[in-house]
Design an enzyme around this catalytic site. Structure first.
Site, mmCIF file in Angstrom:
data_model
loop_
_atom_site.group_PDB
_atom_site.id
_atom_site.type_symbol
_atom_site.label_atom_id
_atom_site.label_comp_id
_atom_site.label_asym_id
_atom_site.label_seq_id
_atom_site.Cartn_x
_atom_site.Cartn_y
_atom_site.Cartn_z
ATOM 1 N N GLY A 54 2.146 31.647 -3.229
ATOM 2 C CA GLY A 54 3.268 32.673 -3.016
ATOM 3 C C GLY A 54 3.932 32.883 -4.292
ATOM 4 O O GLY A 54 4.092 32.024 -5.385
ATOM 5 N N THR A 55 4.422 34.185 -4.639
ATOM 6 C CA THR A 55 5.013 34.734 -5.771
ATOM 7 C C THR A 55 5.964 35.670 -5.426
ATOM 8 O O THR A 55 5.828 36.323 -4.130
ATOM 9 C CB THR A 55 4.170 35.379 -6.994
ATOM 10 O OG1 THR A 55 3.706 36.372 -6.146
ATOM 11 C CG2 THR A 55 3.104 34.132 -7.349
ATOM 12 N N THR A 56 7.068 36.146 -5.621
ATOM 13 C CA THR A 56 7.690 35.749 -6.974
ATOM 14 C C THR A 56 9.116 35.567 -6.532
ATOM 15 O O THR A 56 9.748 36.281 -5.545
ATOM 16 C CB THR A 56 7.846 37.045 -7.906
ATOM 17 O OG1 THR A 56 6.369 37.355 -8.474
ATOM 18 C CG2 THR A 56 8.716 36.983 -9.198
ATOM 19 N N LYS A 87 9.321 33.290 1.545
ATOM 20 C CA LYS A 87 9.488 32.401 0.433
ATOM 21 C C LYS A 87 10.924 31.751 0.151
ATOM 22 O O LYS A 87 11.263 31.062 -0.827
ATOM 23 C CB LYS A 87 8.893 32.762 -0.666
ATOM 24 C CG LYS A 87 7.394 33.285 -0.468
ATOM 25 C CD LYS A 87 7.054 34.158 -1.717
ATOM 26 C CE LYS A 87 5.837 35.095 -1.350
ATOM 27 N NZ LYS A 87 5.441 36.076 -2.660
#
Length: 277
Positions: A54-56, A87
């Site tokens: 996962g990003t950002t 996230k």
């Protein structure tokens, strides 16, 4: 016999749910799956284990609190593993947690951290201080170091409202569990350098809350523009970043209709300006 059992329970009582699991069921801990130094059966140094990442994540202070936002994309190598992942999560009533890195472990650590704070509140009868929360999260990240060395790193961003001080604060971490208090704003994840550049231009002291949300959305938009692992606003699928604000009254998720309007305004303004980059 009952008194002996009661004494044993009292002796083993702890305000840390993680410590309780380490004693009773270490196999249930997200970072208890591999002994230190043991190679993961599905990967080695030459072929690292492929898992969704996962990003950002971006976080910034504003007048009266702190804000955290994350995009919705998870990648696995050059493949988009998910366009819907979340996230950023509330850790408790006055704090939020954002995770970049190996998605599965990150979600497990998030759930464990939420239970850890709830367990402390039930045992002690009071909320853990913001510094105490940040320290406990650092200990969890440090416990994940053996898996990070196998390529399964988790790097969180933590923010909350410090009620005694009356202000929002945010903390970053490294894979060893090192905790660092950040000023003004911070980002983590593969698109962090692009998001940080945007924040440096757009952030200003004492931003109103709505303006702060817009700044976070635009920073993620800029990150998605230059980092393929970061997902931008998706009007076709009606997918928008996950954004939480935290202030004196608690942690709240920004409604998607507001995010859609902000993202639409950003896209329209850039189209009108005929911006190439």
């Amino acid at each position: 016999m009952q008194e002996t059992t009661a004494n044993q329970v009292a002796a083993n009582a702890t305000s840390s749910f993680t410590e309780h699991l380490q004693r009773q069921r270490p196999d249930l801990l997200p970072f208890g799956q591999l002994p230190f130094g043991q190679q993961h059966p599905a990967g080695n140094a030459a072929t690292p284990l492929q898992a969704p990442h996962g990003t950002t994540i971006v976080a910034l202070t504003y007048a009266g609190g702190v804000l955290m936002a994350g995009d919705r994309r998870a990648t696995m190598g050059n493949v988009i593993a998910s366009r819907h992942i979340e996230k950023v999560f509330p850790a408790d009533q006055y704090s939020v947690l954002g995770i970049a890195g190996t998605a599965g472990i990150a979600l497990d650590i998030t759930r464990l951290f939420q239970v850890e704070l709830e367990h402390y509140e039930k045992i002690e009868g009071t909320l853990l201080s913001l510094d105490g929360k940040a320290n406990r999260l650092g200990a969890m990240v440090r416990s994940n170091l053996p898996m990070a060395m196998q390529g399964l790193a988790v790097v969180p961003l933590f923010a909350g409202f410090d009620r005694p001080a009356g202000l929002g604060r945010l903390f970053s971490y490294d894979v060893t569990g090192g905790r660092y208090e950040e000023q003004e704003h911070h980002t983590v994840g593969s698109g962090s350098m692009f998001a940080r550049g945007a924040l440096k231009k757009l952030w200003r002291p004492n931003l109103p809350e709505r303006d702060a949300v817009s700044v976070a959305v635009e920073a993620l938009y800029d990150a998605a523009d230059d980092d393929s692992a970061t997902g931008g606003p998706d009007p076709v699928r009606q997918l928008w970043p996950v954004v939480y604000t935290v202030n004196r009254t608690g942690a709240f998720r920004v409604p998607e209709r507001e995010l859609a309007a902000m993202a639409g305004a950003i896209i329209e303004s850039r189209a009108v300006a005929q911006r190439e980059a």
